[in-house]
Scaffold this motif. Structure first.
Motif, mmCIF file in Angstrom:
data_model
loop_
_atom_site.group_PDB
_atom_site.id
_atom_site.type_symbol
_atom_site.label_atom_id
_atom_site.label_comp_id
_atom_site.label_asym_id
_atom_site.label_seq_id
_atom_site.Cartn_x
_atom_site.Cartn_y
_atom_site.Cartn_z
ATOM 1 N N ILE A 16 0.895 -1.251 0.022
ATOM 2 C CA ILE A 16 -0.235 -0.053 0.006
ATOM 3 C C ILE A 16 0.866 1.285 0.126
ATOM 4 C CG2 ILE A 16 -2.164 1.125 1.133
ATOM 5 C CD1 ILE A 16 -2.590 -1.162 2.804
ATOM 6 N N GLY A 17 0.796 2.168 -1.145
ATOM 7 C CA GLY A 17 1.733 3.144 -1.222
ATOM 8 C C GLY A 17 2.634 3.202 -2.287
ATOM 9 N N ALA A 18 2.682 3.921 -3.431
ATOM 10 C CA ALA A 18 3.660 3.446 -4.490
ATOM 11 C C ALA A 18 4.664 4.809 -4.388
ATOM 12 C CB ALA A 18 2.777 3.768 -5.685
ATOM 13 N N GLY A 19 4.727 5.417 -3.227
ATOM 14 C CA GLY A 19 5.919 6.327 -3.101
ATOM 15 C C GLY A 19 7.293 5.654 -3.139
ATOM 16 N N ILE A 20 8.402 6.401 -2.644
ATOM 17 C CA ILE A 20 9.693 5.579 -3.142
ATOM 18 C C ILE A 20 9.693 4.521 -2.104
ATOM 19 C CG2 ILE A 20 10.861 6.832 -1.362
ATOM 20 C CD1 ILE A 20 12.075 5.953 -4.858
ATOM 21 N N ALA A 21 9.244 4.223 -1.128
ATOM 22 C CA ALA A 21 9.339 3.060 -0.269
ATOM 23 C C ALA A 21 8.676 2.087 -0.911
ATOM 24 C CB ALA A 21 8.873 3.411 1.512
ATOM 25 N N GLY A 22 7.244 2.240 -1.258
ATOM 26 C CA GLY A 22 6.363 1.210 -1.688
ATOM 27 C C GLY A 22 7.041 0.679 -3.002
ATOM 28 N N ALA A 23 7.379 1.520 -3.755
ATOM 29 C CA ALA A 23 7.885 1.341 -5.207
ATOM 30 C C ALA A 23 9.221 0.250 -4.983
ATOM 31 C CB ALA A 23 8.335 2.472 -6.151
ATOM 32 N N ALA A 45 0.771 10.623 -11.325
ATOM 33 C CA ALA A 45 1.676 11.895 -11.163
ATOM 34 C C ALA A 45 2.099 11.610 -9.803
ATOM 35 C CB ALA A 45 0.771 13.216 -11.666
ATOM 36 N N MET A 46 1.514 11.070 -8.823
ATOM 37 C CA MET A 46 1.902 10.781 -7.524
ATOM 38 C C MET A 46 2.070 12.242 -6.558
ATOM 39 S SD MET A 46 2.386 7.772 -7.212
ATOM 40 C CE MET A 46 3.383 7.636 -5.500
ATOM 41 N N THR A 47 1.136 13.078 -7.103
ATOM 42 C CA THR A 47 1.381 14.457 -6.243
ATOM 43 C C THR A 47 0.912 14.403 -4.653
ATOM 44 O OG1 THR A 47 -0.852 14.622 -7.115
ATOM 45 C CG2 THR A 47 0.904 15.815 -8.263
ATOM 46 N N GLU A 48 0.294 13.136 -4.327
ATOM 47 C CA GLU A 48 -0.133 13.053 -2.971
ATOM 48 C C GLU A 48 0.988 12.410 -1.985
ATOM 49 O OE1 GLU A 48 -4.100 11.928 -1.825
ATOM 50 O OE2 GLU A 48 -4.487 11.833 -4.072
ATOM 51 N N SER A 49 2.129 11.993 -2.936
ATOM 52 C CA SER A 49 3.062 11.413 -2.086
ATOM 53 C C SER A 49 4.219 12.603 -1.635
ATOM 54 C CB SER A 49 3.963 10.434 -2.846
ATOM 55 O OG SER A 49 4.699 10.975 -3.892
ATOM 56 N N THR A 50 4.990 12.353 -0.689
ATOM 57 C CA THR A 50 6.091 13.248 -0.054
ATOM 58 C C THR A 50 7.292 13.156 -1.234
ATOM 59 O OG1 THR A 50 5.746 12.943 2.214
ATOM 60 C CG2 THR A 50 7.787 13.704 1.777
ATOM 61 N N SER A 51 7.286 11.913 -1.701
ATOM 62 C CA SER A 51 8.432 11.515 -2.616
ATOM 63 C C SER A 51 8.299 12.395 -3.637
ATOM 64 C CB SER A 51 8.259 10.046 -3.174
ATOM 65 O OG SER A 51 8.254 9.198 -2.123
ATOM 66 N N HIS A 52 7.065 13.025 -4.321
ATOM 67 C CA HIS A 52 7.144 14.015 -5.464
ATOM 68 C C HIS A 52 7.888 15.275 -5.171
ATOM 69 C CE1 HIS A 52 4.847 15.754 -8.507
ATOM 70 N NE2 HIS A 52 4.586 16.734 -7.929
ATOM 71 N N VAL A 152 12.206 9.312 -11.683
ATOM 72 C CA VAL A 152 12.354 7.804 -11.433
ATOM 73 C C VAL A 152 11.343 6.874 -10.874
ATOM 74 C CG1 VAL A 152 13.323 8.049 -8.819
ATOM 75 C CG2 VAL A 152 14.733 7.128 -10.600
ATOM 76 N N LEU A 153 10.111 7.973 -10.177
ATOM 77 C CA LEU A 153 9.075 7.087 -9.707
ATOM 78 C C LEU A 153 8.331 6.368 -11.051
ATOM 79 C CD1 LEU A 153 7.426 9.334 -6.957
ATOM 80 C CD2 LEU A 153 8.476 7.061 -6.837
ATOM 81 N N PRO A 154 8.205 7.068 -12.040
ATOM 82 C CA PRO A 154 7.415 6.346 -13.137
ATOM 83 C C PRO A 154 8.502 5.373 -13.862
ATOM 84 C CG PRO A 154 7.587 8.771 -13.510
ATOM 85 C CD PRO A 154 8.018 8.481 -12.171
ATOM 86 N N GLN A 155 9.617 5.271 -13.451
ATOM 87 C CA GLN A 155 10.602 4.418 -14.007
ATOM 88 C C GLN A 155 10.608 2.962 -13.283
ATOM 89 O OE1 GLN A 155 14.432 6.217 -14.148
ATOM 90 N NE2 GLN A 155 14.045 7.395 -16.064
ATOM 91 N N LEU A 156 10.452 3.242 -11.906
ATOM 92 C CA LEU A 156 10.456 2.218 -11.099
ATOM 93 C C LEU A 156 9.013 1.441 -11.320
ATOM 94 C CD1 LEU A 156 12.110 3.754 -7.743
ATOM 95 C CD2 LEU A 156 13.016 1.990 -9.324
ATOM 96 N N ILE A 181 0.398 -11.461 2.236
ATOM 97 C CA ILE A 181 1.650 -10.426 2.992
ATOM 98 C C ILE A 181 1.020 -9.340 2.486
ATOM 99 C CG2 ILE A 181 3.779 -9.681 3.136
ATOM 100 C CD1 ILE A 181 4.686 -12.655 2.480
ATOM 101 N N VAL A 182 0.899 -8.284 3.529
ATOM 102 C CA VAL A 182 0.455 -6.904 3.175
ATOM 103 C C VAL A 182 1.714 -6.120 3.709
ATOM 104 C CG1 VAL A 182 -1.020 -4.878 3.755
ATOM 105 C CG2 VAL A 182 -1.736 -7.254 3.343
ATOM 106 N N ILE A 183 2.248 -5.172 2.798
ATOM 107 C CA ILE A 183 3.239 -4.022 3.102
ATOM 108 C C ILE A 183 2.910 -2.713 3.305
ATOM 109 C CG2 ILE A 183 5.746 -3.385 2.895
ATOM 110 C CD1 ILE A 183 6.396 -6.300 1.482
ATOM 111 N N ASP A 184 2.887 -2.240 4.428
ATOM 112 C CA ASP A 184 2.004 -0.782 4.528
ATOM 113 C C ASP A 184 3.158 0.122 4.252
ATOM 114 O OD1 ASP A 184 1.027 1.708 5.304
ATOM 115 O OD2 ASP A 184 0.069 0.731 6.972
ATOM 116 N N CYS A 185 3.176 0.950 3.198
ATOM 117 C CA CYS A 185 4.357 2.083 2.904
ATOM 118 C C CYS A 185 3.415 3.393 2.593
ATOM 119 C CB CYS A 185 5.229 1.602 1.663
ATOM 120 S SG CYS A 185 5.995 0.130 1.904
ATOM 121 N N ARG A 186 2.598 3.686 3.536
ATOM 122 C CA ARG A 186 1.659 4.702 3.403
ATOM 123 C C ARG A 186 2.121 6.059 3.866
ATOM 124 N NH1 ARG A 186 -3.306 3.729 6.562
ATOM 125 N NH2 ARG A 186 -1.977 2.532 7.680
ATOM 126 N N GLY A 187 3.732 6.004 4.258
ATOM 127 C CA GLY A 187 4.157 7.434 4.978
ATOM 128 C C GLY A 187 3.232 7.968 5.824
#
Ligand SMILES: Cc1cc2nc3c(=O)[nH]c(=O)nc-3n(C[C@H](O)[C@H](O)[C@H](O)COP(=O)(O)OP(=O)(O)OC[C@H]3O[C@@H](n4cnc5c(N)ncnc54)[C@H](O)[C@@H]3O)c2cc1C
Length: 337
Positions: A16-23, A45-52, A152-156, A181-187
């Protein structure tokens, strides 16, 4: 590190969460042969992530000035993983410079960090011709790199799909509804289950000029924050970043003055640059500012990446995979329920 009996070698994995941790988690698990689904509440576009909003510096040695040794250990490992997965990642090193009045802080930075070589004014000018004659000397961290988060996020994400993973954008997921298995990467959004998380605000500005050319991030010693200028290509530069214990959004006048002032101090031609964007993000941090992989059976939470998300995400993904595949526990970052 030690080995525990644990989980499922080829179980399906939801992240859960496709920011840099989840990606990075999704990429390494998909490549290891798991059926991976990556859920992200925002669009591609990932504008809701800190990673952006991040600078994308991969600077384990510079960061040692203010960080624990575990950040350097994981960061150095991550550099190898970035090179492996995205060989086009620029590894041009990074530079640290200071004006005469901040000399004492510059020497302190040099003492607290390793992996650098001192350059005199001439060598500095050879490395970055735009800086010729501007500083008496500098510190060059040749092994460091940087990535452009918005590329780099779209590349990943593309690499995850190529490895057989599924990415669902506009898909707000709840761990309780997911099997396997659930990996929570919601920041920061994971505060409902990890209430000790806090947001540390980082402000940034993007400017554009054809008058300055840089090949690598340049940090300017500053008494309060590590201010830096990162080249983004096509004449664009990111100026970052403040670090404020606040959770509001936007950029204050004071921060804008400091960021723009730092750019001007690196090169006066920035005075004529065009401002392209102001922005800010909230870095997800635990009270000790260290990352954590929290394990409760098949529920795993990876969070607290603070100011090191791009630096640490690959190594944290490798550790999570090592735990799921072989039960390996890293005592410095893992907490088991
Ligand atoms: C100005 C600034 C500069 C920075 N510079 C650097 C740097 O140079 N180098 C570095 O290493 N780090 C840097 N950082 C830190 C870095 O940005 C963070 O550590 C990192 O982005 C945290 O990543 P994350 O994946 O944990 O969180 P996020 O990037 O916030 O990703 C979490 C994702 O989860 C999604 N989400 C939340 N809830 C749900 C849900 N229920 N369902 C589905 N999806 C959900 C969110 O939309 C978001 O996309 C900087 C940060 C800032 C603000």
């Amino acid at each position: 590190m030690y080995q525990s009996s644990k989980p499922g070698g080829d179980s399906p994995v939801s992240i859960i969460g496709a920011g840099i941790a989840g990606a990075w988690q999704a990429l390494l698990f998909a490549q290891a042969g798991h059926a991976v689904t990556l859920h992200e509440r925002s669009d591609a576009a990932m504008t809701e992530s800190t990673s952006h909003w991040a600078g994308g510096m991969l600077a384990p040695w510079c960061e040692a000035e203010t960080s624990e040794p575990v950040i350097t250990r994981l960061g150095v490992r991550s550099l190898a993983l970035w090179r492996e997965q995205l060989p086009q990642t620029p590894f041009n090193g990074s530079l640290v410079v200071a004006h005469a009045r901040d000399r004492a802080d510059f020497e302190r930075f040099a003492k607290l960090t390793s992996g650098h070589r001192r350059l005199d004014a001439r060598a500095l000018g050879d490395l970055e011709p735009s800086l010729e004659g501007r500083f008496r000397d500098g510190l060059f961290y040749a092994g460091e790199g940087h990535v452009e988060p918005r590329l780099v996020l779209p590349q990943l994400h593309a690499r995850i799909a190529a490895a057989g993973g599924r990415i669902e954008f506009n898909s707000g997921a709840d761990a309780g509804d997911l099997d396997g298995i659930v990996i929570d990467c919601r920041g920061l959004a994971a505060r409902d289950t990890q209430p000790e998380l806090r947001g540390v605000k980082g402000e940034m500005i993007i400017v554009e000029t054809s008058e300055v050319e840089l090949l690598r991030p340049v940090r300017l010693i500053h008494p309060r924050w590590p201010l830096y200028v990162i080249p983004r290509g096509d004449g664009r530069f990111m100026l970052g970043a403040t670090s404020i214990e606040a959770e509001d959004s936007g950029v204050s006048v004071r921060s804008a003055l400091e960021l723009l002032g730092a750019a001007y101090a690196v090169h006066p031609a920035f005075a004529e640059a065009r401002i392209v964007e102001f922005g800010s993000g909230l870095r997800p941090a635990f009270p000790d500012n260290l990352p954590r992989i929290a394990i409760d059976n098949d529920r795993i939470a990876v969070n607290g990446l603070y100011r090191h998300g791009f630096l640490l995400a690959p190594a944290l993904a490798e550790l999570t995979l090592g735990y799921v595949a072989r039960g390996v526990i890293d005592n410095e970052v893992m907490q088991c329920a």
